[in-house]
Design a protein around this motif. Structure first.
Motif, PDB file in Angstrom:
ATOM      1  N   ALA A  39     -85.183  37.544 -26.998  1.00 35.78           N
ATOM      2  CA  ALA A  39     -84.264  38.073 -28.008  1.00 35.78           C
ATOM      3  C   ALA A  39     -82.831  37.900 -27.532  1.00 35.78           C
ATOM      4  O   ALA A  39     -82.537  38.115 -26.351  1.00 35.78           O
ATOM      5  CB  ALA A  39     -84.566  39.546 -28.255  1.00 35.78           C
ATOM      6  N   LEU A  40     -81.953  37.503 -28.430  1.00 39.42           N
ATOM      7  CA  LEU A  40     -80.531  37.407 -28.120  1.00 39.42           C
ATOM      8  C   LEU A  40     -79.726  38.300 -29.045  1.00 39.42           C
ATOM      9  O   LEU A  40     -79.925  38.288 -30.261  1.00 39.42           O
ATOM     10  CB  LEU A  40     -80.034  35.967 -28.231  1.00 39.42           C
ATOM     11  N   ASP A  41     -78.842  39.084 -28.448  1.00 39.93           N
ATOM     12  CA  ASP A  41     -77.845  39.882 -29.154  1.00 39.93           C
ATOM     13  C   ASP A  41     -76.531  39.183 -28.854  1.00 39.93           C
ATOM     14  O   ASP A  41     -75.989  39.290 -27.756  1.00 39.93           O
ATOM     15  CB  ASP A  41     -77.857  41.317 -28.635  1.00 39.93           C
ATOM     16  N   SER A  66     -73.658  36.815 -25.019  1.00 43.48           N
ATOM     17  CA  SER A  66     -75.009  37.056 -25.511  1.00 43.48           C
ATOM     18  C   SER A  66     -75.804  37.796 -24.450  1.00 43.48           C
ATOM     19  O   SER A  66     -75.789  37.415 -23.280  1.00 43.48           O
ATOM     20  CB  SER A  66     -75.729  35.740 -25.810  1.00 43.48           C
ATOM     21  N   VAL A  67     -76.497  38.829 -24.878  1.00 48.69           N
ATOM     22  CA  VAL A  67     -77.407  39.559 -24.000  1.00 48.69           C
ATOM     23  C   VAL A  67     -78.810  39.064 -24.319  1.00 48.69           C
ATOM     24  O   VAL A  67     -79.236  39.076 -25.475  1.00 48.69           O
ATOM     25  CB  VAL A  67     -77.292  41.079 -24.217  1.00 48.69           C
ATOM     26  N   MET A  68     -79.520  38.615 -23.292  1.00 46.09           N
ATOM     27  CA  MET A  68     -80.852  38.064 -23.454  1.00 46.09           C
ATOM     28  C   MET A  68     -81.876  39.055 -22.911  1.00 46.09           C
ATOM     29  O   MET A  68     -81.715  39.574 -21.801  1.00 46.09           O
ATOM     30  CB  MET A  68     -80.936  36.737 -22.681  1.00 46.09           C
ATOM     31  N   SER A  69     -82.942  39.319 -23.707  1.00 45.57           N
ATOM     32  CA  SER A  69     -83.969  40.261 -23.269  1.00 45.57           C
ATOM     33  C   SER A  69     -85.344  39.806 -23.751  1.00 45.57           C
ATOM     34  O   SER A  69     -85.468  38.991 -24.661  1.00 45.57           O
ATOM     35  CB  SER A  69     -83.660  41.669 -23.795  1.00 45.57           C
ATOM     36  N   LYS A  70     -86.357  40.359 -23.113  1.00 47.13           N
ATOM     37  CA  LYS A  70     -87.737  40.126 -23.522  1.00 47.13           C
ATOM     38  C   LYS A  70     -88.465  41.460 -23.426  1.00 47.13           C
ATOM     39  O   LYS A  70     -88.420  42.113 -22.381  1.00 47.13           O
ATOM     40  CB  LYS A  70     -88.418  39.084 -22.641  1.00 47.13           C
ATOM     41  N   LEU A  71     -89.081  41.872 -24.525  1.00 48.78           N
ATOM     42  CA  LEU A  71     -89.789  43.153 -24.589  1.00 48.78           C
ATOM     43  C   LEU A  71     -88.896  44.308 -24.136  1.00 48.78           C
ATOM     44  O   LEU A  71     -89.347  45.232 -23.466  1.00 48.78           O
ATOM     45  CB  LEU A  71     -91.068  43.089 -23.750  1.00 48.78           C
ATOM     46  N   GLY A  72     -87.604  44.226 -24.477  1.00 48.59           N
ATOM     47  CA  GLY A  72     -86.658  45.280 -24.124  1.00 48.59           C
ATOM     48  C   GLY A  72     -86.103  45.201 -22.716  1.00 48.59           C
ATOM     49  O   GLY A  72     -85.217  45.967 -22.359  1.00 48.59           O
ATOM     50  N   LEU A  73     -86.591  44.275 -21.912  1.00 45.72           N
ATOM     51  CA  LEU A  73     -86.128  44.116 -20.531  1.00 45.72           C
ATOM     52  C   LEU A  73     -84.963  43.126 -20.485  1.00 45.72           C
ATOM     53  O   LEU A  73     -85.089  41.989 -20.953  1.00 45.72           O
ATOM     54  CB  LEU A  73     -87.270  43.613 -19.642  1.00 45.72           C
ATOM     55  N   HIS A  74     -83.837  43.551 -19.950  1.00 49.09           N
ATOM     56  CA  HIS A  74     -82.645  42.709 -19.846  1.00 49.09           C
ATOM     57  C   HIS A  74     -82.907  41.566 -18.861  1.00 49.09           C
ATOM     58  O   HIS A  74     -83.207  41.796 -17.692  1.00 49.09           O
ATOM     59  CB  HIS A  74     -81.460  43.560 -19.378  1.00 49.09           C
ATOM     60  N   LEU A  75     -82.815  40.324 -19.350  1.00 49.93           N
ATOM     61  CA  LEU A  75     -83.038  39.152 -18.508  1.00 49.93           C
ATOM     62  C   LEU A  75     -81.745  38.584 -17.939  1.00 49.93           C
ATOM     63  O   LEU A  75     -81.731  38.048 -16.838  1.00 49.93           O
ATOM     64  CB  LEU A  75     -83.745  38.055 -19.304  1.00 49.93           C
ATOM     65  N   GLY A  76     -80.668  38.663 -18.724  1.00 51.27           N
ATOM     66  CA  GLY A  76     -79.399  38.094 -18.291  1.00 51.27           C
ATOM     67  C   GLY A  76     -78.436  37.972 -19.447  1.00 51.27           C
ATOM     68  O   GLY A  76     -78.705  38.446 -20.555  1.00 51.27           O
TER      69      GLY A  76
END
Length: 175
Positions: A139-141, A156-166
């Motif tokens: 997901a990207l915000d 852009s904030v990148m996450s997967k299943l709510g976990l911040h990836l980078g």
């Protein structure tokens, strides 16, 4: 007030405090970001991806060409990464009423949705990201801010299943 009610109240207040900004928070900021006007013609960008610890993982540059016919546009992006790899993404964009936009591309899962107000534009979408021979749906915000007629800052904030990836940080320049 019993313990259960107090706990629910504290949880509700904590969640409300985490809501974060909305694009409408920037409605009075200038200059006004018109996606169609800015992403029309030749653009370049420089950016980097940082992991959740803040380490720079990859740097990149992008050549872009945007073209609009009425409310429909394309944005053709050519990425060159610091490891020598390249990538191309062609966005198919649609301007809707009320400062809203949608977009699709081959590596976007479903449809991206965006909204602009004032100098800000916010996109939300899922990217099919190749990682070590697998594809992750992340997901990207994605927030863009028009700084002047030629410059957009993008984070852009990148996450997967709510976990911040980078995070992806990008400076886009219109030519």
């Amino acid at each position: 007030m019993n313990l259960l009610r107090r706990s629910l109240l504290v949880a509700a207040l904590a969640l409300a405090g985490c809501a974060g900004p909305t694009v409408q928070d920037y409605a009075r900021e200038q200059p006004t970001f018109d996606l169609r006007r800015f992403f029309d013609g030749e653009l370049t960008a420089q950016g980097l991806f940082t992991d959740r610890a803040g380490r720079v993982v990859k740097r990149f540059s992008v050549r872009m060409t945007g073209h609009w016919e009425g409310d429909r546009g394309t944005l053709d992006e050519h990425f060159t990464y610091s490891d020598g790899s390249t990538q191309r993404r062609i966005w198919r964009l649609q301007a809707l009423s009320g400062g809203r936009f949608t977009g699709t591309a081959d590596d976007i899962v479903g449809t991206a949705s965006g909204e602009s107000a004032g100098n800000a534009l916010r996109w939300a979408y899922t990217l099919a990201l190749p990682v070590d021979g697998r594809v992750w749906d992340v997901a990207l915000d994605d927030w863009m801010f028009l700084m002047d007629e030629r410059t957009v800052l993008n984070r852009s904030v990148m996450s997967k299943l709510g976990l911040h990836l980078g995070d992806v940080t990008l400076v886009i320049t219109k030519h």
